[in-house]
Design a protein around this motif. Sequence first.
Motif, short mmCIF file in Angstrom:
data_model
loop_
_atom_site.label_atom_id
_atom_site.label_comp_id
_atom_site.label_asym_id
_atom_site.label_seq_id
_atom_site.Cartn_x
_atom_site.Cartn_y
_atom_site.Cartn_z
N LEU C 24 -10.64 -13.80 -12.26
CA LEU C 24 -9.62 -13.02 -11.54
C LEU C 24 -8.27 -13.18 -12.22
O LEU C 24 -7.51 -12.22 -12.38
CB LEU C 24 -9.51 -13.50 -10.10
N ALA C 25 -7.99 -14.41 -12.62
CA ALA C 25 -6.69 -14.69 -13.21
C ALA C 25 -6.53 -13.93 -14.52
O ALA C 25 -5.46 -13.43 -14.83
CB ALA C 25 -6.54 -16.18 -13.46
N VAL C 26 -7.64 -13.84 -15.28
CA VAL C 26 -7.56 -13.17 -16.57
C VAL C 26 -7.54 -11.65 -16.39
O VAL C 26 -6.71 -10.94 -16.96
CB VAL C 26 -8.75 -13.58 -17.46
N LEU C 63 -4.54 -5.45 -1.97
CA LEU C 63 -5.58 -5.87 -2.91
C LEU C 63 -4.99 -6.01 -4.31
O LEU C 63 -5.24 -7.01 -5.01
CB LEU C 63 -6.73 -4.86 -2.91
N SER C 64 -4.21 -5.04 -4.72
CA SER C 64 -3.62 -5.08 -6.05
C SER C 64 -2.71 -6.30 -6.18
O SER C 64 -2.68 -6.98 -7.22
CB SER C 64 -2.80 -3.82 -6.32
N ARG C 65 -1.94 -6.58 -5.12
CA ARG C 65 -1.02 -7.72 -5.18
C ARG C 65 -1.80 -9.04 -5.25
O ARG C 65 -1.43 -9.97 -5.96
CB ARG C 65 -0.11 -7.71 -3.95
N LEU C 66 -2.89 -9.08 -4.49
CA LEU C 66 -3.72 -10.29 -4.47
C LEU C 66 -4.29 -10.56 -5.86
O LEU C 66 -4.25 -11.68 -6.39
CB LEU C 66 -4.86 -10.10 -3.47
N LEU C 67 -4.84 -9.48 -6.47
CA LEU C 67 -5.43 -9.63 -7.79
C LEU C 67 -4.37 -10.00 -8.82
O LEU C 67 -4.57 -10.89 -9.65
CB LEU C 67 -6.13 -8.33 -8.20
N GLY C 69 -1.59 -11.45 -8.26
CA GLY C 69 -1.00 -12.77 -7.98
C GLY C 69 -1.90 -13.93 -8.37
O GLY C 69 -1.44 -15.07 -8.47
N SER C 70 -3.18 -13.64 -8.59
CA SER C 70 -4.10 -14.74 -8.89
C SER C 70 -3.71 -15.43 -10.20
O SER C 70 -3.87 -16.64 -10.33
CB SER C 70 -5.53 -14.22 -8.96
N PRO C 221 4.10 -10.73 -7.08
CA PRO C 221 3.16 -11.16 -6.06
C PRO C 221 2.53 -12.53 -6.36
O PRO C 221 2.26 -12.86 -7.52
CB PRO C 221 2.08 -10.08 -6.11
N THR C 222 2.35 -13.35 -5.33
CA THR C 222 1.61 -14.61 -5.43
C THR C 222 0.82 -14.77 -4.15
O THR C 222 1.15 -14.13 -3.13
CB THR C 222 2.55 -15.82 -5.54
#
Lengths: 290, 298, 295
Positions: C24-26, C63-67, C69-70, C221-222
């Motif tokens: 997810l982070a990548v 969802l976009s912010r979550l992804l 922010g990962s 986002p975080t």
Amino acid sequence: MTADRPDDDTGTVTGAGARPVLDVTGLEVHYGRRRRRRRALHGVSLTVAPGETVGLIGETGSGKSTLARTVLGLVRPSAGSVVVDGEDVTAHGARQWRDLRRRGVVQYVFQDPLRSLDPDLTVEASLTEPLLVRGATRPEAAARVRAFLPRVRLPEDLLGRLPGELSGGQRQRIAVARALVTEPRLVLLDEPVSALDSANRVQVLEILKELRESGVALVFISHDLGSVAGIADRIAVLYRGELVEVGAARDVVGRPEHPYTRLLVGSAPTLRGTSADRGERAALRALLPA
Amino acid sequence: MTTVSEKLLTRAEETGTPGRAGPPGSAVPLLSLRGVRIADGSDGREIVHGVSFDLTPGKVVGIVGESGSGKTLTCRAALGILPPHFEVTGGSVEIEGTDISTLSPARWTALRGATISAVFQDPASYLNPSLRIGRQIAEVVRVKKGLGRREARQRVLALLRAVHLQEAELVHDQYPFELSGGMLQRVLVAAAIAADPRILIADEATTALDVTVQAEILDLLADLRDRAGLALVVVSHDLAVVAQLCDEVLVMRQGEVVEQGPTRRVLDHPRHDYTRMLIRGHESYGLEKFLGQPKEES
Amino acid sequence: MLRRVLSLTSGRIAVAILAAVALLAVLGPLLAPQDPLATSDNALAAVSGSHWLGTDYLGRDVLSRLLDGSRVSVLGALEVALTALVVGAVPGILSVYLGRVFEWVTLRLADTLVALPFLLFAVAVIALLGNGLTQAMLVTGVLVSPLFYRVSRAATLTVARSQYVEAALISGASVGRVVRRHVWSKVLPPVSVAFAQTIGTGFVIVSSLTFLGIGVQPPEPTWGGLLASDLGYLSHRPWAPLVPALLIMITVWAGNLLADAIRDVSGEAGRALLKGRGARTGRPGRSEPAPAGGA
């Protein structure tokens, strides 16, 4: 403090003239500092000739391990001198000791092979280590280890195993091989067979007897006279940090002089019982300093 | 009949009348093993393949063998303390004529200590490091003999003297870490005989000790046999230790009794190769090389 | 080591979760269906086809912010753990070998660091060094490093006094060689346990700091920031904080699970455990488990 006996006449003993591989003179070792300072060794003098086998006997707290550790440079003496293979090591610093050790002059075999072999290293890795330390290449070291294995009667397929997968006898033979693969001049063995059962005990002793042919001097350190009497040329008895008797094995066992040696011989169980009865032993005990 | 410790404590000086009266085997055996087989219940492997011997008062039976030969399991079976998974799968063990498989747990508890008792290697691990020696032995005396606090103390002191501990009062108030290995083993012998057992099993009881101390403990065991008629089972890996004390020897290897007979016969005329190997080990590497009958040259 | 961890179910679960989070982070920012910073009029929208997790108070796609922010969360946690590892484990091992002065100084330093409350200290340092997550995480890493110092020192001490190390020294091995050959393999498992655990802790710290708005500039986002903003609109979208909260919890849990798995499989006991699982016959010992002769 009895010196070597004059009637030291068994053939194998101290080839006169040959430079001793170990020469300890007037050794004093103390532990602790200031008020807690305790004497571990007092006035210990002992020589070991090349190819000679000496049994160093002492019970718990006699200082036998201290003597070994001093010879190995792990403990610093407070007085006296230690000469190893002609080199006075008494004042050696860490670097000089390392150089001396890398030449593989002195080696050591621990009592418990399970603890003296790294549990995470294969047998091969443990055996090649002392050779690699000396600068051998990996193939050289591996070849030498393979060539040495038959001498401790171990098959090559053991090389890939971990110590935990071997029997006690196999482990101790590996520990012996690790010490002798560098072809040292002197090996100190701390109770090398006391953790083994009879069959393995005999086997390890036989192996050591054969290895002796190569001219290495062996010092067996043990609390049990009976376990080394049969293999030692000479026996040295340590009692409370002092060497009370040194002589040919036959004499020390057959005609012990110091009361402590007499007690030791008289207490050892043999197939014919103990050589001294309890009355005699009590009398000997009374002769010893409290 | 008088009990072991009473005999000990009264210090029957008439050493000529020990409890070894009568030829061994004449009385009902105190402990009798008949073809005892022990298996590891988890995989059904049999580990001890049939051990038999009889122990009468004042008799000493020795079991010699390497670690893994089944000698310790055999002792544990006789004491009813086999490790988990292990079970007696054949033969019988009788203590004073009673088959132990019929014993209820309560009867076992009553029997242990009072009739059959044991000492093992590594005495320190059998003592609570934070309790004084006296209290630990007193516990045995008070539970098994129902003595009061004061009586118990007297008895404990007498027991400590009986195992030849000088300064019994001092030892009574000491902690285990203050004593040497030999003294601890004496303390354990004292605890083992506290409830007047008739059978004492000594499993490698002297293995961890210095030779001079080992000799003293073996003397002590011989004493208990001579003065109180205690029957002993001495287990050791060292044939010489067993030879010193025992009337009968069992040589065990890999769960099998490879040789059994009177000690002198086994030592002088061993029949099995393994026994010969044990004896040869002593003769070529032990003190025997220089003591006893002259061998080889000289 | 990894193979051994993967032979345990718990190890597989932990590694799978952490790998997914790392992925997810990548890829997170690329996967984000919409611009995480783009506001819209459709504020606080419910779940729908175009906004799988709805929108926040400015109409941004959650969802976009979550992804997106990962990445910050994962990098932050890794930074804490790596900093702590380097700053703690290296002196921890060396403290056994470099003599009394070094030992004394590092021990006192470790004591001092333990005494400092790291969240508070991180806030203070940011005030000094400027508002950046990297600075904050570096400081936090240093502050949790005594854990690594202690763990690696304890493991090294045991090995340093062992007979096989003495045997190597008697053969003339240098300290460096002893550390590489013998010490490292014994220190690695406990340090790995501490590392896995610290990654979990790192997530908590990153989330806490970003929740407080420390270390990140507002629009970025975080996970912690999302949680904070969602909490402000509980009455409109009561379930909204659940998603970031769950993500944080699962990741931290996976870190701890991995730590447990490493601990279980490492060393002699671990080998025995795995062997026992391989051939579960319940045999207590090879021949005779009783305390027979020898030993």
